[in-house]
Design a protein around this motif. Sequence first.
Motif, mmCIF file in Angstrom:
data_model
loop_
_atom_site.group_PDB
_atom_site.id
_atom_site.type_symbol
_atom_site.label_atom_id
_atom_site.label_comp_id
_atom_site.label_asym_id
_atom_site.label_seq_id
_atom_site.Cartn_x
_atom_site.Cartn_y
_atom_site.Cartn_z
ATOM 1 N N ASP A 549 44.336 34.319 28.676
ATOM 2 C CA ASP A 549 45.508 34.949 29.277
ATOM 3 C C ASP A 549 45.648 36.376 28.757
ATOM 4 O O ASP A 549 45.874 37.321 29.532
ATOM 5 N N GLY A 550 45.495 36.563 27.437
ATOM 6 C CA GLY A 550 45.592 37.904 26.877
ATOM 7 C C GLY A 550 44.510 38.829 27.402
ATOM 8 O O GLY A 550 44.763 40.001 27.697
ATOM 9 N N CYS A 551 43.292 38.317 27.522
ATOM 10 C CA CYS A 551 42.190 39.138 28.029
ATOM 11 C C CYS A 551 42.466 39.604 29.455
ATOM 12 O O CYS A 551 42.286 40.778 29.786
ATOM 13 N N LEU A 552 42.919 38.682 30.312
ATOM 14 C CA LEU A 552 43.184 39.046 31.704
ATOM 15 C C LEU A 552 44.379 39.991 31.816
ATOM 16 O O LEU A 552 44.400 40.876 32.684
ATOM 17 N N ARG A 553 45.374 39.818 30.946
ATOM 18 C CA ARG A 553 46.513 40.744 30.953
ATOM 19 C C ARG A 553 46.059 42.147 30.588
ATOM 20 O O ARG A 553 46.514 43.127 31.187
ATOM 21 N N ARG A 554 45.197 42.252 29.577
ATOM 22 C CA ARG A 554 44.704 43.579 29.185
ATOM 23 C C ARG A 554 43.897 44.231 30.302
ATOM 24 O O ARG A 554 43.847 45.454 30.408
ATOM 25 N N LEU A 555 43.247 43.401 31.116
ATOM 26 C CA LEU A 555 42.463 43.937 32.242
ATOM 27 C C LEU A 555 43.324 44.216 33.468
ATOM 28 O O LEU A 555 42.826 44.777 34.451
ATOM 29 N N GLY A 556 44.587 43.816 33.426
ATOM 30 C CA GLY A 556 45.472 44.018 34.568
ATOM 31 C C GLY A 556 45.197 43.081 35.725
ATOM 32 O O GLY A 556 45.519 43.401 36.876
ATOM 33 N N VAL A 557 44.622 41.915 35.443
ATOM 34 C CA VAL A 557 44.288 40.954 36.500
ATOM 35 C C VAL A 557 45.535 40.151 36.862
ATOM 36 O O VAL A 557 46.127 39.486 36.004
ATOM 37 N N ARG A 558 45.923 40.230 38.122
ATOM 38 C CA ARG A 558 47.087 39.486 38.617
ATOM 39 C C ARG A 558 46.713 38.407 39.615
ATOM 40 O O ARG A 558 47.533 37.566 39.965
ATOM 41 N N ASP A 559 45.458 38.455 40.103
ATOM 42 C CA ASP A 559 45.049 37.530 41.151
ATOM 43 C C ASP A 559 43.611 37.083 40.872
ATOM 44 O O ASP A 559 42.750 37.912 40.547
ATOM 45 N N VAL A 560 43.372 35.765 40.966
ATOM 46 C CA VAL A 560 42.045 35.204 40.714
ATOM 47 C C VAL A 560 41.583 34.498 41.981
ATOM 48 O O VAL A 560 41.971 33.357 42.246
#
Length: 759
Positions: A549-560
């Motif tokens: 979750d932290g990794c995706l937040r840092r990447l700005g990922v909102r949609d998978v």
Amino acid sequence: MRTDLRLVAPALAVWLSAALTLGLSPTLACALTLATAVPALYCLTTRKAVRDESKPRRMLVGVVLMCAAASAGGVALRAAAVGTGPVRELARTGRTATAEAVVTGDPRSKPGAGRRIVILRARVETVPGARVRVPVLLIAGHPQWLRLVPSRRVRLIGTFRTPHQAELLAAVVLVRGPPTLLGPPSTAQRAAEHVRGRLRASVGHLPPDQRAVLPGMVVGDTSGLDEELAEDFRVAGLTHLLVVSGANLAIVTAAVLGLCRLAGLGRRRAPPVAALAVLAFVVIARPEPSVLRAAVMGMIGLLALLTGRQRHGLPALGAAVLLLVLIDPTLARSYGFALSVLATAGLLVLAPPWRERLARRMPGPLADALAVTAAAEVAVAPVLVMISGELGVVSVFANLLAAPAVAPATLLGALATVTALASPPAARLVVWPAGFAVGWIIRVARTASALPYATIPWTAGGLGAVTVLLAGGIALLILRSPRLRLTAASAMVGVLVAVVALRVVAPGWPPPGWQMVACDVGQGDALALAAGPGQAVVVDAGPDPAPIDGCLRRLGVRDVPLLILTHPHADHIDGAPGVRQGRSVHEVLTTPRTSGREARQIPWLRPRPALTDQRWTVGDLTLSILGPLAAAPVLTPGDDGTTVNNASIVLVARRPGFSALLAGDVEIEAQRALSATIPSVQVLKVPHHGSRSQDPAFITAAHAAISLISVGKENDYGHPSSLTLALLERAHTQIHRTDQEGDIAVIRTTTGVAAVARH
């Protein structure tokens, strides 16, 4: 001060003797005992003239040697006790047996091979045909073991293994299945767990981070703390706030003594009340090394208060070390105990003169705070470097910023703990302002850990500790010489300008145009493939929700658009809820050769099988499924780890200017079957965390310029294998590891691809 040091010398002798003796055979430990006891008796019993000036020195040497002999003798007796008997015999033969045991420590959860494992200490009291009383280490896989509290009696079935001698254990037991409960915990532990539970309930309405940190600051309960926040505290140098220590106990003891004075209790009656509070605090917070050291020192201080004698810090610290190491010699090799003792010694020895010097140039309160913080940090630096291989840069300033909020958070948290026993609604009101104080500490930890170069890589182990001490000596020489101070200041200004310029020129995180990121999730796999603004295809999710979750937040990922779980091992699928945290997950792919564990483990999944030769397109990203091949077996619940690994989804990701082979955890058998179909790619995700089970033909067929190894720091499996690293070096590929570099992004360049590490 000289008298204080003489009183501390026996404690140091006990500590050093235990540290050296642990791991020796009982025979060698007995020999060391005799080798120190004989000269000790000579020094203590030899009679000389009354005016002999060497008599005090000889007596001190005798006492020091006698303490060392007592410590070595205690280790020898314990080593003999755990090295013989029915339990050690079971361990030598590797037999499986039923045993009854009493839990003696809090369970700890950590990632294992394909699932999370639970580690806890216990005391075996019954094995087939014998009654015993020896310590063991239990390693279990069933989650019910996490619910146990100390003093709980259980029946277990497990395979006994021989432990490392330095552990003073009779066996390491690999437990099968859940525990069979034979009785409730002791009255004291039931009361302690009741108190901890009431505190957890009282903070339930606070924001998630605050309700995870506050119980840790008050009673050492970090069960709700996620790994990402714990890592932020570690990088910022604030981990000690999550561990109950002397500071917590001092705050609680001072508050109790203050209440006693308000109640009219005199000098004779107040210390016993405070002593009862200390004992209750130790039971509730669990007898961890820092808690025990602080409790013994506190008891000695209260005894001095009761008798009216002057209190001295160093003798109290020495007495605490001496008593605790004699009672439990394994503390001599405990990093937690060493950090606690060194931090206290720094406060007692370094802080007072530093406070005097700083008070000449700044206000008194600021001088006090800076001296105390710097003294503690300097004292523990060698041990921290020895453990982590990193040198904290921002920890002093982070502690200074957090310090004003520590006492209010601890006092209000302790008050809420007591209030919750009588009135939970009132306790929820009390923790509300405590939440503000904790929120400030969390903000400091997150901000400090996000600063560039918050930690500096350093050599780990004993060499790292020695080099830190040498660097400290050089720094002391520089501070004492005006000319050297000017030279050092000029050099530091130059370095600071260079760092600032580098940060202005260098990209932030994530780097612009990132194509793929290997997320640092510990011992597990989690990859993100860029699929458009705010979108990413996620391949595996690691062992816990928080890191991914932290990794995706840092990447700005909102949609998978697509989540791919290569195979049903916990270190790849248990973090899947973190992918979904605040994001939309549209489709999920799993291996067709599965037992269905993914769906059972994560009920919200509605997975589809990834079929060989299938192709998926998300924007300009194309995913081609290469495996598992049709010949791979369908999994059943009893399949071993190798069978599950070889059923991993293997795929190639491509877009203009970028290609990557993502190989899951396939081992030699599956790699050989797939070698003929492997295309040349720019990036290889090395299979199975770089284990030794690699086929050279598979590695060389990829012709990858960059190889990524997703692996946990200091994992128990020896990943990555030195053989695999040598194989990758012979393939002339750049090797990048998440345990050393954190999150690793792959970007496109004018000449191909490059790797950019977050840390």
